[in-house]
Design an enzyme around this catalytic site. Structure first.
Site, PDB file in Angstrom:
ATOM      1  N   HIS A 125       9.263  -0.068  16.882  1.00  0.00           N
ATOM      2  CA  HIS A 125       7.826   0.157  17.017  1.00  0.00           C
ATOM      3  C   HIS A 125       7.373  -0.508  18.309  1.00  0.00           C
ATOM      4  O   HIS A 125       7.658  -1.687  18.551  1.00  0.00           O
ATOM      5  CB  HIS A 125       7.111  -0.439  15.804  1.00  0.00           C
ATOM      6  CG  HIS A 125       5.655  -0.668  15.974  1.00  0.00           C
ATOM      7  ND1 HIS A 125       4.780   0.338  16.305  1.00  0.00           N
ATOM      8  CD2 HIS A 125       4.898  -1.795  15.836  1.00  0.00           C
ATOM      9  CE1 HIS A 125       3.551  -0.161  16.371  1.00  0.00           C
ATOM     10  NE2 HIS A 125       3.601  -1.458  16.102  1.00  0.00           N
ATOM     11  N   TYR A 136      -3.206   0.558  17.950  1.00  0.00           N
ATOM     12  CA  TYR A 136      -4.017  -0.588  17.561  1.00  0.00           C
ATOM     13  C   TYR A 136      -4.003  -1.616  18.693  1.00  0.00           C
ATOM     14  O   TYR A 136      -3.122  -1.594  19.568  1.00  0.00           O
ATOM     15  CB  TYR A 136      -3.531  -1.213  16.253  1.00  0.00           C
ATOM     16  CG  TYR A 136      -2.132  -1.782  16.282  1.00  0.00           C
ATOM     17  CD1 TYR A 136      -1.880  -3.058  16.778  1.00  0.00           C
ATOM     18  CD2 TYR A 136      -1.055  -1.048  15.764  1.00  0.00           C
ATOM     19  CE1 TYR A 136      -0.604  -3.599  16.784  1.00  0.00           C
ATOM     20  CE2 TYR A 136       0.226  -1.577  15.768  1.00  0.00           C
ATOM     21  CZ  TYR A 136       0.445  -2.846  16.277  1.00  0.00           C
ATOM     22  OH  TYR A 136       1.716  -3.375  16.290  1.00  0.00           O
ATOM     23  N   ASP A 187       3.258   4.147 -21.671  1.00  0.00           N
ATOM     24  CA  ASP A 187       3.007   4.788 -22.961  1.00  0.00           C
ATOM     25  C   ASP A 187       4.139   5.779 -23.207  1.00  0.00           C
ATOM     26  O   ASP A 187       4.685   6.379 -22.289  1.00  0.00           O
ATOM     27  CB  ASP A 187       1.631   5.442 -23.027  1.00  0.00           C
ATOM     28  CG  ASP A 187       1.445   6.564 -22.025  1.00  0.00           C
ATOM     29  OD1 ASP A 187       2.184   6.626 -21.027  1.00  0.00           O
ATOM     30  OD2 ASP A 187       0.533   7.389 -22.234  1.00  0.00           O
TER      31      ASP A 187
END
Length: 805
Positions: free
Chosen positions: A219, A246, A536
């Protein structure tokens, strides 16, 4: 009480955080090993840019980030400069509105702002370049190395030991359990070994013959030269997700991170050679050509960058996973070996606290099912799957992903025997657990036209909720209520639990009474030690010592297998792939099935919640009289070899009754009408049965079961899962939107479906327990407040007359 011996592999921010959390809980016999120096070990922590944006579509991940911020602030290792995300497209602006809703749902302070205020917060930003932004004042910069060292010092003061340049060579085993770590300097005994090795974790596990599904990826990160006038402090962290970028301040310089380049998987075999000239083994040489588009996009947003250039840059190595979540928990194949991998600095301290709680107490108060190591199906552990999906996750890391948008790579890995027949009917498929699942069928388009001609109002959907959707599903749901439909239930995971100890095991693991006659079916729950709902189940007793158990996925196999008796009296098998299942439901289901079956299918002879082994035509089947859509009918199970024949027999027999194939969108709306919960979406381990409206599945008087003691002492729940019915027939929500009462956020939506029966959208939402039936509420949907009313459950057929006829 003697403290268990724990060895942590990796002294990055995760390993140090875990040592601090464990010793803080009294487990002080902790040894932390790292192959590098302390505390800039050479892993991802050593170069991580440290940006912490807390708001995430996952409540769990947002909670982990928020807890990290809180702890790092306490340590003096967090610069709370705030976070700013900007939009340069209308689609991104809408996404920021959705993200603002998540922030309200999860209790994070955030607000939408205009271009001028964006520029006021970040003076380098060109206001004309953006449409607006989302400002989160509690976001900021994690000082990862300071946080690691501070926590290591606290852990050391309590008795922990840290060793630099001491590599873990292998895991020691005894009796099928991890019992220590071998190093060049000698063996270290352990009751627990935790691998926090970061992007080395998968390679280390491979040496043990174990799978940890992560992919190390490069990156890009670059730092500019001096920018005169750049504030030394107070500049918020910035995301320009439309260009996969960013930014953060480094004094009078700017750091730029880019996901806009091609995926660059890291060859771990050559990593040492590839990084020989770099400062550390997690920093690969910078590939300048990959960064050129990012630099141009950055200058368009931040024009002052034209006055400088990139002075320092590298390709940093980080871990990516197939679904973007961390990998946490104890390895099923080697008990005693735990993992905390693919954890970014953003979530590091939160993860460590959750892991420590899990290890010390045996369970965690925060739902971690999205992050559990054992969540993956077997195919998802293959190198091909990990490589392709993790690379795709890198590409899409900043993309706008719709909640009903599914991956496009590696499709068709699991198909039911009905798949080709479904394709012939124009099925639109989505993917879940590797299975191809029909969402709706184009063959049913004429039914939609009939509905419209008959005066049924079909809602007008907005552009977002209309994606990956078809109103044909409304026609399929209506047809199920009026006639009969076939639902492919093959992807429903099912296990065979068998042997002389099977009943005792299930009785211990579940909340309801499973000791019933052969042919009985029981709906029940599995709880953790805190009384939270782990899953469940539908348990069908098919023999004195044979049970078919319908579950929610691999984590249930992990839980059940972890409780198998040592005497071999119980066998556990996943029988999903060798069988198939069709739900035959609707008021005409009996008229369709009875002529095919030699046994009496009347309500008097074949009661609700019972099972029958019989035949449909010449096909041996097991019928379970249960219905997740709230209609008369059965789940029909057969061996996979008979699957296509079963489908054809049912289609032919149903022709005179107008039988259709129906998809999962209709299925979802029908189950929401009936108040049926979806585990992992509506209910998790964070909720007790009473909170979730599942108290009916608990029999406190049946004897001891896991979680019973916690339930007996549980206080009145602060929240309850409720049904909301929207007033506007065009109102639609998808899930995770905040719910407001009297203008204040009080809860959030879990799931929803537009009801063809009542002509309104119905949603489940977690609300304060004192919220009365009939209370007015609003749901924040992309900034619009949609009016709704809290409704009694189930909304449709509360007398259960449609099922029991």
């Amino acid at each position: 009480m003697t403290s268990p011996k724990v060895v942590i592999i990796g002294a990055g921010v995760v390993g140090c955080s875990l040592a601090d959390e464990l010793t803080g809980r009294g487990w002080t016999d902790v040894t932390v090993l790292d192959r590098g120096p302390l505390f800039a070990t050479g892993g991802s922590t050593s170069h991580a840019p440290g940006l912490v944006f807390q708001t995430n579509s996952s409540k769990t991940m947002s909670t982990l980030a928020r807890r990290t911020v809180e702890k790092f602030l306490e340590l003096g290792a967090f610069d709370q400069v705030g976070g700013l995300e900007v939009a340069t497209t209308e689609a991104r602006m809408a996404e920021l509105r959705r993200k603002s809703g998540w922030a309200r749902s999860w209790g994070i302070q955030a607000r939408l702002i205009g271009p001028e205020e964006c520029a006021a917060l970040h003076p380098l930003l060109l206001p004309e370049a953006v449409l607006g932004g989302l400002h989160t004042p509690t976001d900021g910069l994690a000082l990862a190395l300071r946080a690691a060292e501070s926590q290591a010092e606290r852990a050391s003061a309590r008795g922990a030991r840290f060793f630099a340049r001491r590599e873990a060579l292998e895991i020691l085993e005894h009796g099928g359990r991890a019992c220590g770590v071998r190093t060049a300097e000698g063996d270290i005994a352990a009751d627990f070994v935790v691998c926090c090795a970061g992007f080395w974790g998968a390679e280390f596990a491979k040496k043990l013959g174990l799978a940890v599904p992560l992919l190390p990826m490069a990156h890009q990160y670059a730092t500019t030269g001096q920018l005169p006038g750049l504030p030394v402090a107070g500049l918020p962290i910035l995301r320009h997700q439309d260009q996969d970028l960013y930014y953060r301040a480094h004094g009078d310089r700017l750091g730029i991170g880019s996901y806009s380049h091609r995926p660059i998987p890291v060859d771990m075999g050559s990593l040492a050679v590839d990084t020989a000239d770099e400062p550390m083994p997690s920093m690969l040489p910078f590939t300048e050509e990959d960064f050129a588009p990012a630099w141009r996009a950055s200058m368009a947003l931040l024009p002052a960058l034209a006055e400088t250039k990139v002075e320092e840059a590298f390709n940093g190595v980080f871990s990516f996973t197939p679904d973007g979540f961390p990998i946490l928990g104890e390895h099923r194949e080697l008990p005693g070996l735990w993992t905390a991998e693919a954890v970014w600095v953003t979530h590091s301290a939160g993860v460590a606290a959750a892991m420590a709680e899990w290890m010390v107490d045996g369970t965690c108060g925060l739902d971690l099912h999205e992050c559990d190591l054992n969540r993956f199906e077997q195919h998802a552990l293959s190198p091909t799957f990990v490589a392709e999906t993790s690379a795709r996750n890198f590409i899409e890391v900043y993309d706008i992903i719709h909640p009903h948008e599914y991956r496009t790579v590696l499709r068709g890995l699991r198909t039911s025997p009905f798949h080709s027949a479904q394709q012939e009917l124009g099925a639109s498929f989505f993917e879940g657990g590797g299975w191809e699942r029909p969402a709706w069928f184009e063959a049913n388009a004429p039914l939609l036209a009939e509905l419209r001609e008959g005066g049924t109002r079909i809602p007008e959907r907005d552009g977002w909720s209309d994606k990956f959707y078809s109103p044909i599903s409304i026609a399929e749901a209506a047809w199920t209520r009026e006639r009969v439909a076939l639902y492919d239930m093959t992807p429903l995971t099912r296990y065979e639990v068998a042997g002389p100890g099977a009943l005792s095991l299930l009785d211990r693991l579940t909340t309801n009474v499973v000791d019933k006659p052969v042919g009985s079916v029981v709906y029940t729950l599995m709880l953790d030690e805190r009384g939270g709902v782990r899953s469940d189940l539908t348990v069908a007793r098919l023999g004195a010592h044979t049970f078919q158990v319908a579950v929610n996925g691999p984590l249930d196999f992990d839980w059940i297998s972890g409780h198998l008796p040592d005497d071999g009296s119980v066998t556990l098998r996943d029988i999903t792939g060798g069988t198939c299942c069709v739900g035959v439901w609707g008021p005409l289901a009996r008229a369709l099935a009875q002529p095919l079956c030699p046994d009496d299918l009347s309500h008097e002879k074949f009661r609700y919640f019972t099972a029958l082994r019989t035949y449909l035509g010449a096909i041996p089947v097991t019928l379970l009289r249960v219905s997740y859509v709230g209609e008369l009918g059965w789940e029909v199970y057969a061996s996979a070899e008979h699957g296509r024949a079963l489908w054809d027999v049912l289609r032919e027999a149903g022709r005179e009754h107008g039988v259709i194939a129906a998809g999962r969108v209709a299925f979802n709306s029908l189950r929401v009408e009936k108040g049926y919960r979806l585990w992992g979406t509506d209910v998790t381990t964070e909720h007790t049965p009473a909170q979730a409206g599942l108290g009916f599945a608990v029999r406190m008087g049946k004897g001891d079961f896991i979680g019973r003691a916690a339930l007996a002492e549980a206080p009145a729940p602060p929240t309850m899962l409720r049904s909301l019915v929207f007033k506007d027939p065009d109102a639609v929500v998808l899930g995770k939107e905040p719910v407001l009462v009297a203008g204040s956020p009080v809860g959030y939506v879990t799931s929803a479906g537009w009801s063809a029966t009542i002509g309104r959208c119905i949603a489940y939402a977690w609300l304060p327990a004192e919220t009365p039936i009939g209370a007015e509420a609003t749901v924040d949907y992309f900034g619009a407040e949609l009016a709704a009313v809290v409704s009694a459950e189930p909304v449709v057929d509360p007398e259960m007359a449609r099922i029991k006829r």
